[in-house]
Motif scaffolding. Structure first.
Motif, PDB file in Angstrom:
ATOM      1  N   GLN A 118       2.694  -6.420   2.530  1.00  0.00           N
ATOM      2  CA  GLN A 118       2.430  -6.591   0.938  1.00  0.00           C
ATOM      3  C   GLN A 118       1.062  -5.890   0.480  1.00  0.00           C
ATOM      4  OE1 GLN A 118       3.572 -11.423   2.216  1.00  0.00           O
ATOM      5  NE2 GLN A 118       1.350 -10.864   1.611  1.00  0.00           N
ATOM      6  N   ILE A 119      -0.013  -5.583   1.736  1.00  0.00           N
ATOM      7  CA  ILE A 119      -1.108  -4.913   1.478  1.00  0.00           C
ATOM      8  C   ILE A 119      -0.670  -3.381   0.896  1.00  0.00           C
ATOM      9  CG2 ILE A 119      -2.979  -3.767   2.375  1.00  0.00           C
ATOM     10  CD1 ILE A 119      -3.167  -6.000   4.264  1.00  0.00           C
ATOM     11  N   ARG A 120       0.478  -2.799   1.487  1.00  0.00           N
ATOM     12  CA  ARG A 120       0.832  -1.579   0.899  1.00  0.00           C
ATOM     13  C   ARG A 120       1.673  -1.860  -0.455  1.00  0.00           C
ATOM     14  NH1 ARG A 120       1.891   2.141   5.146  1.00  0.00           N
ATOM     15  NH2 ARG A 120       1.569   1.284   7.211  1.00  0.00           N
ATOM     16  N   LEU A 121       1.852  -2.910  -0.853  1.00  0.00           N
ATOM     17  CA  LEU A 121       2.425  -3.099  -2.247  1.00  0.00           C
ATOM     18  C   LEU A 121       1.388  -3.263  -3.293  1.00  0.00           C
ATOM     19  CD1 LEU A 121       5.020  -3.666  -4.075  1.00  0.00           C
ATOM     20  CD2 LEU A 121       5.044  -5.821  -3.218  1.00  0.00           C
ATOM     21  N   TRP A 122       0.490  -4.245  -3.039  1.00  0.00           N
ATOM     22  CA  TRP A 122      -0.616  -4.589  -4.196  1.00  0.00           C
ATOM     23  C   TRP A 122      -1.910  -4.363  -3.682  1.00  0.00           C
ATOM     24  CZ3 TRP A 122       3.183  -9.205  -3.285  1.00  0.00           C
ATOM     25  CH2 TRP A 122       2.754  -9.986  -2.262  1.00  0.00           C
ATOM     26  N   GLY A 123      -2.247  -4.024  -2.320  1.00  0.00           N
ATOM     27  CA  GLY A 123      -3.674  -3.456  -2.263  1.00  0.00           C
ATOM     28  C   GLY A 123      -4.409  -4.553  -1.331  1.00  0.00           C
ATOM     29  N   MET A 124      -5.354  -4.262  -0.594  1.00  0.00           N
ATOM     30  CA  MET A 124      -6.195  -5.009   0.202  1.00  0.00           C
ATOM     31  C   MET A 124      -6.951  -5.925  -0.550  1.00  0.00           C
ATOM     32  SD  MET A 124      -7.213  -5.738   3.322  1.00  0.00           S
ATOM     33  CE  MET A 124      -7.113  -4.327   4.411  1.00  0.00           C
ATOM     34  N   ALA A 154       3.716 -15.349   1.453  1.00  0.00           N
ATOM     35  CA  ALA A 154       2.673 -14.382   0.986  1.00  0.00           C
ATOM     36  C   ALA A 154       1.050 -14.636   1.439  1.00  0.00           C
ATOM     37  CB  ALA A 154       2.581 -14.613  -0.536  1.00  0.00           C
ATOM     38  N   GLY A 155       0.954 -15.838   2.095  1.00  0.00           N
ATOM     39  CA  GLY A 155      -0.559 -16.136   2.730  1.00  0.00           C
ATOM     40  C   GLY A 155      -1.394 -16.529   1.797  1.00  0.00           C
ATOM     41  N   ILE A 156      -1.323 -17.566   0.793  1.00  0.00           N
ATOM     42  CA  ILE A 156      -2.497 -18.242  -0.009  1.00  0.00           C
ATOM     43  C   ILE A 156      -3.131 -18.868   1.263  1.00  0.00           C
ATOM     44  CG2 ILE A 156      -0.791 -18.363  -1.794  1.00  0.00           C
ATOM     45  CD1 ILE A 156      -0.215 -21.272  -1.115  1.00  0.00           C
ATOM     46  N   LEU A 272      -3.989  -2.516 -15.190  1.00  0.00           N
ATOM     47  CA  LEU A 272      -2.615  -1.951 -15.301  1.00  0.00           C
ATOM     48  C   LEU A 272      -2.930  -0.418 -14.862  1.00  0.00           C
ATOM     49  CD1 LEU A 272      -0.607  -3.091 -17.962  1.00  0.00           C
ATOM     50  CD2 LEU A 272      -0.661  -4.059 -15.536  1.00  0.00           C
ATOM     51  N   LYS A 273      -2.750   0.131 -13.650  1.00  0.00           N
ATOM     52  CA  LYS A 273      -3.069   1.345 -13.193  1.00  0.00           C
ATOM     53  C   LYS A 273      -1.580   2.037 -13.328  1.00  0.00           C
ATOM     54  CE  LYS A 273      -5.005   3.722  -9.156  1.00  0.00           C
ATOM     55  NZ  LYS A 273      -5.401   3.785  -7.743  1.00  0.00           N
ATOM     56  N   LEU A 425      -3.091 -14.031  -9.389  1.00  0.00           N
ATOM     57  CA  LEU A 425      -4.033 -14.141  -8.550  1.00  0.00           C
ATOM     58  C   LEU A 425      -4.422 -12.548  -8.076  1.00  0.00           C
ATOM     59  CD1 LEU A 425      -2.673 -16.517  -5.617  1.00  0.00           C
ATOM     60  CD2 LEU A 425      -4.579 -16.998  -7.359  1.00  0.00           C
ATOM     61  N   GLY A 426      -3.632 -11.495  -7.911  1.00  0.00           N
ATOM     62  CA  GLY A 426      -3.893  -9.996  -7.541  1.00  0.00           C
ATOM     63  C   GLY A 426      -4.744  -9.402  -8.875  1.00  0.00           C
ATOM     64  N   GLN A 427      -4.368  -9.741 -10.073  1.00  0.00           N
ATOM     65  CA  GLN A 427      -4.920  -9.314 -11.309  1.00  0.00           C
ATOM     66  C   GLN A 427      -4.569  -7.794 -11.669  1.00  0.00           C
ATOM     67  OE1 GLN A 427      -8.873 -11.199 -10.749  1.00  0.00           O
ATOM     68  NE2 GLN A 427      -8.588 -11.496 -13.093  1.00  0.00           N
ATOM     69  N   ASN A 428      -3.539  -7.534 -11.070  1.00  0.00           N
ATOM     70  CA  ASN A 428      -2.932  -6.056 -11.091  1.00  0.00           C
ATOM     71  C   ASN A 428      -1.617  -5.983 -11.901  1.00  0.00           C
ATOM     72  OD1 ASN A 428      -1.434  -6.797  -8.961  1.00  0.00           O
ATOM     73  ND2 ASN A 428      -2.682  -5.735  -7.559  1.00  0.00           N
ATOM     74  N   GLN A 429      -1.097  -6.881 -12.228  1.00  0.00           N
ATOM     75  CA  GLN A 429       0.334  -7.187 -13.014  1.00  0.00           C
ATOM     76  C   GLN A 429       0.420  -7.790 -14.371  1.00  0.00           C
ATOM     77  OE1 GLN A 429       2.795  -5.165 -12.208  1.00  0.00           O
ATOM     78  NE2 GLN A 429       2.110  -4.469 -10.248  1.00  0.00           N
ATOM     79  N   GLN A 430       0.947  -7.443 -15.165  1.00  0.00           N
ATOM     80  CA  GLN A 430       1.104  -8.241 -16.292  1.00  0.00           C
ATOM     81  C   GLN A 430       1.956  -9.625 -16.209  1.00  0.00           C
ATOM     82  OE1 GLN A 430       2.038  -6.172 -20.154  1.00  0.00           O
ATOM     83  NE2 GLN A 430       3.909  -7.641 -20.565  1.00  0.00           N
ATOM     84  N   PRO A 431       1.129 -10.821 -16.764  1.00  0.00           N
ATOM     85  CA  PRO A 431       1.822 -12.106 -16.392  1.00  0.00           C
ATOM     86  C   PRO A 431       2.834 -12.561 -17.238  1.00  0.00           C
ATOM     87  CG  PRO A 431      -0.349 -12.268 -17.213  1.00  0.00           C
ATOM     88  CD  PRO A 431      -0.071 -10.798 -17.280  1.00  0.00           C
ATOM     89  N   ILE A 432       3.569 -13.636 -16.858  1.00  0.00           N
ATOM     90  CA  ILE A 432       4.355 -14.197 -17.953  1.00  0.00           C
ATOM     91  C   ILE A 432       3.504 -14.511 -19.252  1.00  0.00           C
ATOM     92  CG2 ILE A 432       5.768 -16.426 -18.444  1.00  0.00           C
ATOM     93  CD1 ILE A 432       6.766 -16.094 -15.510  1.00  0.00           C
ATOM     94  N   GLN A 433       4.209 -14.309 -20.238  1.00  0.00           N
ATOM     95  CA  GLN A 433       3.426 -14.615 -21.554  1.00  0.00           C
ATOM     96  C   GLN A 433       4.813 -15.349 -22.417  1.00  0.00           C
ATOM     97  OE1 GLN A 433       1.537 -15.883 -23.918  1.00  0.00           O
ATOM     98  NE2 GLN A 433       0.056 -14.169 -23.211  1.00  0.00           N
ATOM     99  N   ASN A 434       4.808 -16.682 -22.472  1.00  0.00           N
ATOM    100  CA  ASN A 434       4.164 -17.706 -21.821  1.00  0.00           C
ATOM    101  C   ASN A 434       5.324 -18.592 -21.325  1.00  0.00           C
ATOM    102  OD1 ASN A 434       4.980 -18.436 -24.544  1.00  0.00           O
ATOM    103  ND2 ASN A 434       2.964 -19.783 -24.368  1.00  0.00           N
TER     104      ASN A 434
END
Length: 515
Positions: A118-124, A154-156, A272-273, A425-434
């Motif tokens: 998961q860390i490799r996928l979306w970062g630490m 996912a480890g919440i 978005l990167k 939670l990660g804030q690095n992907q576009q979320p569902i709208q809406n």
């Protein structure tokens, strides 16, 4: 499965020549091998846990708050109409409800090894935010099983499960956390034991109480609230409470091969990167609900990386489920309108029926089927969708699927919702709208941005301007416990035409001639 966003839909074929819409056979026999039902409720109305005559407001703190109801002059300002208790005791989560970007401590070597993929996928940093999150999950049926599984793996930080229902034989058909030994036990407590085994590092708290006994401040203890398979009136109560405490909210339900996901993130920022392209990205609005707020660039080897910060604005459940329409760009394209699934119209008709009648439509009730047909047709027109896309076969299929659980469908919906929670939670992907509408017949889960005219985001619920100063002193009148009639969910009188009436079940339960 096609999970494309309908902001760029594919062409959908027109109905075959000569096909007549809205001519559904009168008897809605459901193949028993396809659906999981409680035999005792197949023909009887199913009563959802919502505020009705049995709901008694809790006054342990000496006051109540008034929930939102409907729009005023289409400007997003919401009047008074519902009431809910305040200040129920908060669970001992063992962690702050405020989301900490670094989870308050460095990840251990064991945690890094456990969540390595998961860390490799979306970062630490995203993983640390996920581990800091406290999630509330309401109603533990098949859909919630899938959501809980994915979030815990996912480890919440913690998962609180609220459900006051008892496990029955019907629950065993599509819920993998329960066994025959759990029949007669509380559903939240029985499932929590198995959920905890998935990941001992996640704190799992079962709550066997009714969600209607919780006060508004109860929801402040959680970062995200997820409500599944609940009555739309109850969803409006919960969404109001989450907005009061600036908490993100999801609602979802599965009806056999159909279902939906709704989210109200109020105002959500994410980054978005991506590789910098030839087109220049500009700061400013992209649509009514999305805007670019900041752009940064950095060099990585020979490439230029662009980091685009965006902000999405959201609307409340009440507004989206009752009065919202499709964006203007849909109305300009017949192809896009044809691509919109009729399940959206049927779901809005179902929500209206549930809100007004406090149950689901009876399959052998002429009055219920007539009401549902008129409402679905009305909603279809309200959304500016072509009449020919609401076909008789689809109406029949949708009605047959109500009050059933199909495991593959709940797996898809639950997986998509859990993934979006992780993205938020990660804030690095576009979320569902809406709003996501799932059609299992076509294996599509399309996203529709539904918003009312007027304000979006936080300004939709400005309690400083809409609530009276003495709100806590308002009498607990039971007439205020339920929402007022919505102008868009009440079926217009005398709108059932000849083609609509042709499929309604006869009063004697027999076959209608010529259908």
């Amino acid at each position: 499965m096609d999970t494309q966003d309908t902001t760029a839909p594919s062409d959908t074929a027109a109905p075959p020549a000569g096909e007549q819409p809205l001519q559904v056979p009168s008897q809605l026999d459901v193949p028993s091998e396809l659906y999981v039902h409680d035999p005792a409720t197949v023909d009887a109305p199913f009563v959802f846990p919502n505020p009705g005559t049995d709901f008694i407001p809790q006054a342990h703190d000496g006051g109540v708050f008034t929930a939102v109801d409907h729009t005023v002059n289409g400007n997003g300002t919401l009047p008074l109409g519902m009431m809910m208790p305040m200040n129920a005791p908060l669970p001992d989560l063992g962690a702050s409800h405020a989301l900490q970007p670094t989870n308050g401590h460095a990840m251990s070597a064991d945690e890094i090894a456990l969540y390595d993929r998961q860390i490799r996928l979306w970062g630490m940093q995203a993983q640390q935010k996920i581990q800091a999150a406290n999630i509330l999950l309401i109603s533990m049926k098949a859909l919630a099983n899938e959501i809980a599984k994915n979030l815990v793996l996912a480890g919440i930080g913690s998962l609180t499960i609220v459900d006051d229902h008892i496990v029955t034989e019907a629950d065993l058909g599509a819920q993998f956390f329960l066994t025959q030994e759990n029949v007669g036990q509380n559903r939240a407590e029985a499932a929590a034991v198995q959920v905890q085994k998935l990941n001992p590092r996640v704190k799992v708290f079962p709550d066997s109480g009714s969600i209607m006994t919780k006060g508004a401040s109860y929801f402040a203890a959680f970062d995200i609230v997820i409500a599944t398979d609940l009555n739309p009136t109850l969803l409006a109560f919960i969404n109001t409470a989450t907005r009061l405490h600036n908490r993100q909210f999801y609602a979802a339900a599965a009806h056999g091969l159909y279902g939906y996901i709704f989210c109200d993130l109020i105002e959500h920022d994410y980054v978005l990167k991506r590789d910098k392209g030839n087109m220049t990205t500009k700061v400013g609005p992209e649509s009514r609900y999305r805007s670019v707020i900041e752009i940064k660039t950095q060099k990585e080897s020979t490439k230029t990386i662009e980091m685009v910060s965006k902000r999405d604005l959201y609307s409340t459940w009440d507004l989206v489920s009752e009065t919202s329409i499709l964006p203007e760009e849909y109305k300009k394209s017949k192809r896009r309108l044809k691509a919109v699934t009729p399940a959206l119209s049927c779901l809005r008709a179902l929500w209206g029926f549930q809100a007004q009648h406090n149950r689901e439509p009876g399959r052998r009730s002429k009055e219920d089927l007539e009401w549902f047909t008129r409402s679905a047709t009305h909603q279809h027109g309200l959304l500016s969708l072509p009449p020919e896309t609401l076909r008789s076969e689809f109406l029949r299929s949708f009605l047959q699927n109500i009050n059933s659980e199909v495991a593959p469908a709940t797996a898809i919906l639950g997986g998509q919702l859990a993934q979006d929670v992780i993205n938020v939670l990660g804030q690095n992907q576009q979320p569902i709208q809406n709003m996501v509408i799932f059609d299992g017949e076509k294996m599509e889960a399309n996203t529709y941005p539904l918003h009312p005219e007027g304000n979006l985001g936080r300004s939709q619920l400005d309690f400083g301007n809409t609530l009276p100063m003495n709100i806590a002193e308002r009498p607990a009148d039971m007439s205020q416990m339920m929402p007022m009639d919505s102008i868009n969910t009440i079926v217009p009188p005398n709108t059932l035409g000849a083609t609509d009436a042709a499929w309604v079940a006869p009063a004697d339960g027999g076959e209608r001639p010529g259908v």
